[in-house]
Enzyme design. Structure first.
Site, PDB file in Angstrom:
ATOM      1  N   SER A 262       0.858  -1.179   0.000  1.00  9.41           N
ATOM      2  CA  SER A 262       0.000   0.000   0.000  1.00  9.41           C
ATOM      3  C   SER A 262       0.890   1.223   0.000  1.00  9.41           C
ATOM      4  O   SER A 262       2.112   1.112   0.081  1.00  9.41           O
ATOM      5  CB  SER A 262      -0.872   0.014   1.256  1.00  9.41           C
ATOM      6  OG  SER A 262      -0.081   0.351   2.370  1.00  9.41           O
ATOM      7  N   LYS A 263       0.269   2.375  -0.044  1.00 13.22           N
ATOM      8  CA  LYS A 263       1.026   3.630  -0.034  1.00 13.22           C
ATOM      9  C   LYS A 263       1.955   3.706   1.181  1.00 13.22           C
ATOM     10  O   LYS A 263       2.961   4.386   1.159  1.00 13.22           O
ATOM     11  CB  LYS A 263       0.062   4.822  -0.015  1.00 13.22           C
ATOM     12  CG  LYS A 263      -0.322   5.261  -1.413  1.00 13.22           C
ATOM     13  CD  LYS A 263       0.763   6.144  -2.018  1.00 13.22           C
ATOM     14  CE  LYS A 263       0.622   6.242  -3.507  1.00 13.22           C
ATOM     15  NZ  LYS A 263       1.871   6.388  -4.217  1.00 13.22           N
TER      16      LYS A 263
END
Ligand code: GLU
Length: 499
Positions: A262-263
């Site tokens: 994820s980010k």
């Protein structure tokens, strides 16, 4: 339930156009695409765009762009059509409504008039009793009169009833997962799930099955996050009397911290990798090896080779780790495989975006930029790295690394820099080549019994501003006489302390 498939392979990906495409989704797309290409089948792109608020054509465009960039072409889709389209759920609403009605007519589904508040109360009660929540089926046994009353009451609140699937009791729902083997779930654990909202919009577990049936999908290959949805989908196939396609769930992609990519633990979107200068062919190779082991065990695999040898049997079920360092290494390998012209074409946009190169360089300038980037071909790992690596070639005024200046441009190098400058001043423009420069400067070093580093490192720092650069004589040759002499003069005047 029959799970064997005959006839041509038809696979699909069904992203929601609600944001930039995640690496996990493109990985799933790649595996479907590889499977289709290997089997000579059809690869379909369709959009699950029933989330009216978040779906946007701009995200569809971005999905096209990312897929094309990676070379994942689709045979049927919203923009190319195909015999079983349309390929956007929002354009197929009548179809879902028709199938939902069929399920109601045949006793597989029913209207539910419960309000969100009533459902919430049920959920809370279950929680309090420490039970897993299942819908009470309050609306399943209503008489016609009660239904009419409930519907009128809902209507007053501006609401319409939803449609729920009636989950049969005492069934084992099972499939032979292409990647994980047999998976079984007891139907008793499944609540009567909603298949249509009051506004006539279908929900995922129902719509996906209607799509897969009507598009004649033979193999469903998707992420493991959907394993828990599959039993519900099996029920829908069963109720509609349709054959179940082969189904396989590929593992998640995790960051090196073991968490879902994820980010937070890295870049999660395909576009991030393009912007950072990863080559599509390298990312393609890298993603193909996330979860799939090529038969020859080699890391660097051409696209054709991957298509030829791809096989779901060699896809593992454990999550794959997205190791950025490995991707960088692999990208570097691909950069080194580029021809000079290709390398230039791929680096140019980065140099232009950084403002180092004009929009339309002349043919001569282009040729010179080709020489500049070729000097770094062995060293850069991403195309974006070409900018910091070569900016001193383009800029008139360069930035000197203070540490390099302090360490190398000491008073004792002054006589060598002065001598080198006067030698360089004697070379004509046409003689300014790697060979001449090397001969001349080597001659100076040998004549005075010096070490090469004593003379060459100060020159390097004076003309590049840093201690590491491509081979010195190549660098000087490409930089050209004017920039080299000017920077040496500047260094002597401003940077080298008096001896
Ligand atoms: N929209 C779903 C997803 O992208 C589709 C899942 C499926 O392939 O069934 O995860």
């Amino acid at each position: 339930m029959a799970e064997t498939q005959t006839g041509p392979v038809r696979v699909r990906i069904a992203p929601s156009p609600t944001g930039p495409i995640h690496i996990g989704n493109i990985h799933t797309a790649l595996f479907n695409w590889l499977f289709a290409r290997k089997q000579g089948g059809t690869f379909i792109l369709r959009f699950e765009d029933t989330d009216q608020e978040r779906s946007d054509r701009k995200w569809e465009e971005l999905i096209y762009k990312e897929m094309r960039w990676l070379g994942l072409d689709w045979d049927e889709g919203p923009d190319v059509g195909g015999p079983y389209g349309p390929y956007r759920q929002s354009e197929r609403l009548e179809l879902y409504q028709k199938y939902a009605q069929e399920l109601i007519d045949r006793g597989y589904a029913y209207y539910c008039y419960c309000t969100p508040e009533e459902l919430e109360a049920e959920r809370k009660a279950a929680e309090k009793a420490g039970q897993a929540y299942k819908y009470s089926r309050r609306c399943l046994h209503l008489t016609e009169a009660e239904k009419a009353q409930a519907e009128a009451k809902l209507r007053e609140q501006g609401r319409r009833p939803v449609i729920r699937f009636r989950v049969p009791e005492g069934q084992i729902l099972a499939w032979d997962d292409l990647i994980r083997g047999r998976i079984e779930t007891a139907s008793d654990t499944i609540s009567d799930f909603v298949i249509m909202r009051g506004n006539g919009i279908p929900l995922y577990n129902f719509a996906v099955v209607v799509d897969d049936i009507t598009m004649k999908i033979t193999h469903v290959i998707r992420g493991e996050g959907h394993i828990s949805n599959t039993p519900m989908q099996l029920l829908v196939y069963q109720a509609l009397g349709a054959e179940v396609p082969a189904i396989g769930h590929i593992g998640h992609i995790l960051g090196t911290d073991g968490k879902k990519l994820s980010k937070r633990n890295g870049d999660a979107y395909v576009g991030d990798y393009r912007d950072r200068g990863f080559l599509p062919e390298a990312l393609f190779n890298f993603l193909a090896l996330l979860g799939w082991t090529p038969p020859d065990g080699q890391e660097i695999q051409s696209r054709d080779n991957i298509i030829r040898t791809f096989d779901l049997e060699r896809v593992g079920k454990s999550p794959a780790i997205f190791d950025l360092q490995k991707l960088e290494w692999m990208n570097g390998v691909y950069i080194r495989m580029l021809s000079r012209e290709e390398l230039l074409a791929r680096c140019l946009p980065y140099l232009q975006q950084a403002g180092l190169v004009e929009e339309n360089p002349s043919p001569e300038k282009r040729e010179w930029i080709g020489r500049v980037v070729a000097l770094e071909q062995e060293r850069i790992r991403t195309l974006a790295e070409i900018v910091p690596a070569t900016e001193y070639f383009f800029k008139t005024e360069i930035t000197y690394d203070p540490k390099a200046v302090q360490k190398v441009l000491k008073p004792e190098c002054r006589p060598h820099l002065e001598a080198a400058l006067s030698l360089l001043e004697g070379i004509t423009e046409t003689n300014w080549t790697t060979e001449t420069l090397e001969k001349l400067l080597d001659g100076y070093v040998n004549e005075h019994g010096l070490k090469r580093i004593e003379v060459f490192q100060p020159i390097r720092v004076a003309v590049t501003g840093r201690t590491a650069s491509p081979p010195l004589f190549d660098t000087l040759a490409v930089l050209g006489p004017e920039k080299v002499r000017e920077r040496m003069r500047y260094a002597l005047e401003h940077l080298v302390p008096a001896a």
